[in-house]
Design a protein around this motif. Sequence first.
Motif, PDB file in Angstrom:
ATOM      1  N   PHE A 422       0.823  -1.213   0.000  1.00  0.00           N
ATOM      2  CA  PHE A 422       0.000   0.000   0.000  1.00  0.00           C
ATOM      3  C   PHE A 422       0.856   1.262   0.000  1.00  0.00           C
ATOM      4  CE2 PHE A 422      -3.523  -2.723   0.721  1.00  0.00           C
ATOM      5  CZ  PHE A 422      -4.665  -1.993   0.439  1.00  0.00           C
ATOM      6  N   ALA A 423       1.893   1.307   0.867  1.00  0.00           N
ATOM      7  CA  ALA A 423       2.732   2.504   0.938  1.00  0.00           C
ATOM      8  C   ALA A 423       3.476   2.723  -0.376  1.00  0.00           C
ATOM      9  CB  ALA A 423       3.722   2.381   2.099  1.00  0.00           C
ATOM     10  N   GLY A 424       4.079   1.664  -0.913  1.00  0.00           N
ATOM     11  CA  GLY A 424       4.829   1.794  -2.159  1.00  0.00           C
ATOM     12  C   GLY A 424       3.950   2.143  -3.347  1.00  0.00           C
ATOM     13  N   THR A 425       2.754   1.527  -3.425  1.00  0.00           N
ATOM     14  CA  THR A 425       1.847   1.779  -4.551  1.00  0.00           C
ATOM     15  C   THR A 425       1.345   3.214  -4.543  1.00  0.00           C
ATOM     16  OG1 THR A 425       1.134  -0.541  -4.591  1.00  0.00           O
ATOM     17  CG2 THR A 425      -0.297   1.071  -5.656  1.00  0.00           C
ATOM     18  N   LEU A 426       0.910   3.699  -3.388  1.00  0.00           N
ATOM     19  CA  LEU A 426       0.403   5.076  -3.339  1.00  0.00           C
ATOM     20  C   LEU A 426       1.520   6.086  -3.569  1.00  0.00           C
ATOM     21  CD1 LEU A 426      -2.155   3.678  -2.286  1.00  0.00           C
ATOM     22  CD2 LEU A 426      -2.472   5.624  -0.744  1.00  0.00           C
ATOM     23  N   ARG A 433       9.706   8.063  -7.682  1.00  0.00           N
ATOM     24  CA  ARG A 433      10.547   7.160  -8.465  1.00  0.00           C
ATOM     25  C   ARG A 433      10.373   5.732  -7.932  1.00  0.00           C
ATOM     26  NH1 ARG A 433      14.973   9.650 -11.064  1.00  0.00           N
ATOM     27  NH2 ARG A 433      14.875  11.916 -10.942  1.00  0.00           N
ATOM     28  N   TRP A 434      10.735   4.763  -8.771  1.00  0.00           N
ATOM     29  CA  TRP A 434      10.631   3.387  -8.326  1.00  0.00           C
ATOM     30  C   TRP A 434      11.488   3.152  -7.091  1.00  0.00           C
ATOM     31  CZ3 TRP A 434       6.935   0.226  -9.385  1.00  0.00           C
ATOM     32  CH2 TRP A 434       6.255   0.297 -10.603  1.00  0.00           C
ATOM     33  N   SER A 435      12.685   3.759  -7.067  1.00  0.00           N
ATOM     34  CA  SER A 435      13.568   3.575  -5.916  1.00  0.00           C
ATOM     35  C   SER A 435      12.955   4.163  -4.652  1.00  0.00           C
ATOM     36  CB  SER A 435      14.931   4.206  -6.194  1.00  0.00           C
ATOM     37  OG  SER A 435      14.793   5.582  -6.533  1.00  0.00           O
ATOM     38  N   GLY A 436      12.328   5.351  -4.784  1.00  0.00           N
ATOM     39  CA  GLY A 436      11.692   5.974  -3.627  1.00  0.00           C
ATOM     40  C   GLY A 436      10.507   5.182  -3.126  1.00  0.00           C
ATOM     41  N   ALA A 437       9.666   4.710  -4.069  1.00  0.00           N
ATOM     42  CA  ALA A 437       8.511   3.905  -3.684  1.00  0.00           C
ATOM     43  C   ALA A 437       8.956   2.610  -3.011  1.00  0.00           C
ATOM     44  CB  ALA A 437       7.650   3.606  -4.915  1.00  0.00           C
ATOM     45  N   LEU A 438      10.047   2.004  -3.509  1.00  0.00           N
ATOM     46  CA  LEU A 438      10.551   0.757  -2.930  1.00  0.00           C
ATOM     47  C   LEU A 438      11.049   0.976  -1.507  1.00  0.00           C
ATOM     48  CD1 LEU A 438      11.291  -2.228  -3.280  1.00  0.00           C
ATOM     49  CD2 LEU A 438      13.501  -1.492  -4.225  1.00  0.00           C
TER      50      LEU A 438
END
Length: 559
Positions: A422-426, A433-438
């Motif tokens: 949930f945190a990464g998807t939102l 960025r993908w790195s930030g979401a990860l």
Amino acid sequence: MNDSSPGEGHVRVVGTAHVSADSVREVEETVKAEQPDVVAVELDEGRYRQLKGGSPDDIEASDLLRGNTVFQFIAYWMLSYVQAQMGEKFDVKPGADMLAAVETAESEGLDVALVDRNIQTTIQRFWRRMGIVEKMRMAGELLFGFADARGVGAVFGIAVGVFLGPLVGLYGDAVGITDLILTRTATAAVVGGAASYMLYTIASFYLDGDDALLAGLGGGTAIGIILSFGLGIGTGLATAVLKDLGIAIVGSLVIGIVAGVAVGVVAGVVLNAIGLFAPAEGVEDYEEYDMADLTDGDVVSAMMEEFRRFSPGGAEALIDERDAFIAHKLVALRQSGHDVVAVVGAGHKAGIESYLERPETLPPMESLVGVSEKKGFPWGKLIGFGVTAVFIGFFVLLAMAGISNERLLTIFGAWFLINGIFAGTLAKLAGARWSGALVGGLVAWMTSINPLLAPGWFTGYVELRHTPVNVGDIGKLNELLSDEETPIPELVGQMFDVPLFKLIMVVAMTNIGSIIASFLFVTYVIPVIASDLGGASGVANLMFEGARNSADLIWRTLT
């Protein structure tokens, strides 16, 4: 004024309205007539550089991890936006008085002194000095236009509603809130949201921005309620699909938030009626002042007093501390034998002159800089440590009740995954960025058990490593918000192009994702995982059993 000892210089304080053309002329005339040694201006290095057309300082990525940085920038944005709106009303660029002082001094060959405290320090101390009720009042003004008890009640209602939602999902049956009602509410929310967007798009061709938005929201809400509750269209499908997916949490959250806001607003209306949080008498909105009034010290003082009534703690950091800081600088210049013309906002003039007359009353300089300590009992830290202790205690008690390590790992794995997803998807949906979401997803499980941390800070840290963000972005946002003709969807897209706004949204959405995941975990995931243990009630019984076993073990150890 000219209060000085023999051998010292003297200081004349010129109070201005930061958006007044008359103030600009007064500054220019005073500097040319006085020909002081130094022209002191109410600016720090960063604002001076920005006023002169340079680039303001970027936000340091490491600062974001210290907490509240985004909230401080929101507070600064609010204050800047109010001043920008006043400047637009009177057709004067905010800060024109300070720029006039600097440029006049330079043209006359005079020295310029920057005597204000660093804006970052001021906003940080401003935010920390505000109490929770004051922050709620500010949020109420921004969200609902109510800076009184109604706004506090509405914001408090949202907060309570978010926590009430999971309880509605768990124990709603006891008060007649069945799964059917929850899924119908969720259907109404989804259908109403889609209908609102379509109606707004159509209405924007015929109505102005605000009217089109109200038409879209009102019409979409009505359609969602009628279709879901009135006609029951799609209820059977919604009940099956939503319940199987566990998305009935949407219904429970909607019910919780609506109930919380309703109760909060009603309570606010009652508190207003008995005079609590009432606006200060005799203080008008700035739009009712004409130019002559705006430059009058009494009116500016009245506006300052209204702000002090709104936020005593914020006023201390924004007004009183800066009075003392600027006075320290001016006293030092005077003691060095310089004749000074100090150009400051009219609201600061009386306080500064009082300190210049009696410099022995100045607080120590070291008390005006650095990190401001919060006053009062540290409820936030207590709650944060309490939540962490509850989470750890949850697993310890289950272990003491005899639950296998495999089952505990399954529960922990579910907690880790649902928070991360949930945190990464939102975060990604907000433009991370993908790195930030990860990164936000990986730390969400840990930060969600400690309110003193937030996964959004870590996502924002990664974003700032690649995209510079600075105070100058606030000016861009103010320009966008002042455009009343741009359709809202297009305006939102333009705001996301501004790095500061994008950072705020990425941080906020990462945190929201983790919050939703935590409630979803408690409300729906645990009952599914622990179905063979009796669901949520069975887990609670096991925790009591674990507590008894722990007490017995401690007693046997001690005796």
